[in-house]
Motif scaffolding. Structure first.
Motif, PDB file in Angstrom:
ATOM      1  N   TYR A  21       0.834  -1.209   0.000  1.00  0.00           N
ATOM      2  CA  TYR A  21       0.000   0.000   0.000  1.00  0.00           C
ATOM      3  C   TYR A  21       0.869   1.260   0.000  1.00  0.00           C
ATOM      4  O   TYR A  21       2.101   1.188   0.011  1.00  0.00           O
ATOM      5  N   SER A  22       0.222   2.416   0.004  1.00  0.00           N
ATOM      6  CA  SER A  22       0.946   3.699  -0.015  1.00  0.00           C
ATOM      7  C   SER A  22       1.865   3.812   1.200  1.00  0.00           C
ATOM      8  O   SER A  22       1.531   3.335   2.287  1.00  0.00           O
ATOM      9  N   LYS A  44      -4.731   8.278  -1.879  1.00  0.00           N
ATOM     10  CA  LYS A  44      -5.283   6.951  -2.191  1.00  0.00           C
ATOM     11  C   LYS A  44      -4.434   5.792  -1.679  1.00  0.00           C
ATOM     12  O   LYS A  44      -3.232   5.921  -1.478  1.00  0.00           O
ATOM     13  N   ASN A  45      -5.160   4.671  -1.476  1.00  0.00           N
ATOM     14  CA  ASN A  45      -4.564   3.353  -1.206  1.00  0.00           C
ATOM     15  C   ASN A  45      -3.739   3.308   0.081  1.00  0.00           C
ATOM     16  O   ASN A  45      -2.668   2.711   0.132  1.00  0.00           O
ATOM     17  N   CYS A  46      -4.253   4.000   1.121  1.00  0.00           N
ATOM     18  CA  CYS A  46      -3.490   4.107   2.376  1.00  0.00           C
ATOM     19  C   CYS A  46      -3.634   2.848   3.241  1.00  0.00           C
ATOM     20  O   CYS A  46      -4.695   2.245   3.285  1.00  0.00           O
ATOM     21  N   ASP A  72      -8.882   5.172   0.842  1.00  0.00           N
ATOM     22  CA  ASP A  72      -8.572   6.555   0.453  1.00  0.00           C
ATOM     23  C   ASP A  72      -8.886   7.479   1.629  1.00  0.00           C
ATOM     24  O   ASP A  72      -9.898   7.308   2.308  1.00  0.00           O
ATOM     25  N   THR A 226      -5.866  14.916  -6.164  1.00  0.00           N
ATOM     26  CA  THR A 226      -5.930  13.499  -5.791  1.00  0.00           C
ATOM     27  C   THR A 226      -4.590  12.863  -6.125  1.00  0.00           C
ATOM     28  O   THR A 226      -4.018  13.168  -7.185  1.00  0.00           O
ATOM     29  N   THR A 228      -2.058   9.100  -5.695  1.00  0.00           N
ATOM     30  CA  THR A 228      -1.699   7.786  -5.151  1.00  0.00           C
ATOM     31  C   THR A 228      -0.222   7.868  -4.768  1.00  0.00           C
ATOM     32  O   THR A 228       0.627   7.948  -5.657  1.00  0.00           O
TER      33      THR A 228
END
Ligand code: EPZ
Length: 417
Positions: A21-22, A44-46, A72, A226, A228
């Protein structure tokens, strides 16, 4: 949770795929950077980890809007408060990232100096010297600092050390300053680059991203965006080192192999291969670890955050290894716990001398995030049952580490005392 521990039965290889993930260390400064606009910023994608949840809590206490939408984080709201509560700033170094944005927007910020931790005293002098260069008035308090600036003004700043946090704080302070700023000696970590990409998406004017000289042209205001963030190279590196230790074949979805270059150069051998593939990176090993000599350092050198995990696996290397810690002054405190498992490691100043050991399961305690991860990885190989207490430290940077490894075949469960 403080009443939990991880129980690991060593010996299984790791096989399968896992998404990375992030990066925690990109999301945290981004949650501060989002304060530079009242429009919505979506990250995103935390991962669901406590450091990020605490940062969201600090934002809540500053009356900002922060909510999760799956993985997110949607951040917004106009910043009017400027006092970071001691209850949270003391617990978390990452609150220091808020100095710049809060000062830039409100003109004043009081920060309870975030405490030192197990790995070092964690001073913030580089942050403060840079803010002074931008026109801030810094007043030391007995429990922290008070910073004031009606309007930050661009300047040339030279960093005495490529501090990741100071680089991020000062870039975030300069993007709305009056005029141009040049920061010389900046950190080049992928997480710094990722933060800069968010700020540019918000309308900031930044050149030299990823280099050691960053130039910022101050703008009137920033808009929402926004992003990622970059995948977490430290979580990826933890999985890669574990696979090298216990053997297996694992595909890491989303991981950027370039971000682990310094480690992979040392790790790849006839016993351990790395295959760049379209969705990330596949690694395969037979569980034989080669000895090595390596030193941590600022990116692109070997990352200090992986030093404890690498030291743990080198206890199985066929020969003597030397691991030097060149970033933090006290990042070998976990070694005493590894020796409880049979690790033959001697710490001499900033070096760990690691000799071949046969680890056996024991009851050990994590005292910091990455030291704890090293104990878990050691337990994946050790003969017998290892119990790792202090799981709350590990939960700061790894989302359900027990699931991360059990989904790849390891025998690891979370239990309550
Ligand atoms: C960031 O911490 C990371 N944290 C750390 O990850 C990481 O280990 C570190 O960078 C180095 O890569 C986050 O990004 C939230 P530094 P930071 O400022 O910014 C000294 C983890 O496990 N220094 O680059 O605090 C400092 O004491 C954490 O995820 C000063 O002397 O690191 C240290 O010895 C642990 N004065 C060295 O510089 C200052 O003003 C590197 O610190 C600032 C730093």
């Amino acid at each position: 949770m403080k009443n939990e521990y991880l129980e690991i039965i060593g010996g299984n290889g790791l096989f399968g795929k896992t998404e990375v993930y992030s990066a925690k260390n990109a999301v945290l400064p981004m949650l501060a950077g989002a304060m530079l606009t009242s429009e919505q910023v979506t990250i995103k994608n935390c991962p669901h980890i406590s450091d990020i949840q605490n940062m969201c809590r600090i934002r809540d206490l500053l009356s900002l809007e922060t909510h999760w939408n799956g993985r997110d984080i949607v951040a917004g709201g106009k910043l009017v408060e400027n006092h970071i509560p001691e209850s949270l700033s003391g617990a978390m170094r990452s609150s220091v990232f808020m100095l710049g944005p809060i000062l830039s927007i409100t003109g004043e910020v009081k920060l309870h100096t975030p405490g030192g931790c197990k790995i070092g005293s964690r001073p913030i002098d580089i942050h403060l010297q840079g803010l002074e260069k931008l026109g801030a008035k810094i007043t030391p308090l007995n429990d922290g600092v008070l910073c004031r600036a009606d309007k930050l003004v661009g300047n040339e700043i030279v960093l005495r050390y490529p501090s990741v946090g100071a680089t991020e704080n000062l870039i975030m302070s300069a993007v709305l300053a009056k005029g141009n700023t040049t920061i010389i000696g900046t950190a080049r970590e992928p997480e710094v680059v990722s933060l800069c990409r968010l700020l540019v998406a918000m309308g900031a004017k930044i050149e030299g991203i990823g280099t050691s000289v960053v130039k910022i042209k101050g703008v009137e205001g920033l808009s929402g965006a926004t992003i990622t963030p970059v995948a977490d190279r430290i979580v990826a590196g933890t999985i890669i080192l574990a696979t090298a230790l216990v053997g297996g074949r694992v595909t890491l979805i989303g991981c950027n192999p370039e971000h682990l270059g310094a480690m992979m150069t040392k790790l790849v051998s006839k016993h351990f291969l790395a295959i760049d593939d379209s969705c990330g990176m596949t690694v395969e090993g037979d569980g034989v670890v080669e000895p090595m000599e390596i030193a941590s350092g600022p990116y692109p050198k070997f990352p200090t955050d992986l030093q404890p995990i690498l030291t743990a696996i080198l206890t199985y290397a066929n020969g003597r290894s030397v691991v030097e810690e060149k970033v933090f002054e006290n990042r070998f405190s976990y070694v005493s716990e590894l020796t409880k498992m049979g690790g033959k490691i001697a710490v001499e100043k900033d070096k760990a001398i690691v000799d071949k050991s046969e680890l056996f399961g024991a009851e050990v305690t994590a005292e910091d995030l990455r030291g704890g991860a090293g104990l878990v990885v050691a337990g994946l190989k050790a003969v017998g049952v290892t119990k790792v207490k202090g799981v709350e430290h590990i939960d700061r940077g790894y989302e359900k580490i027990e699931y991360l490894f059990s989904s790849l075949g390891a025998k690891i469960t979370r239990k309550k005392f």
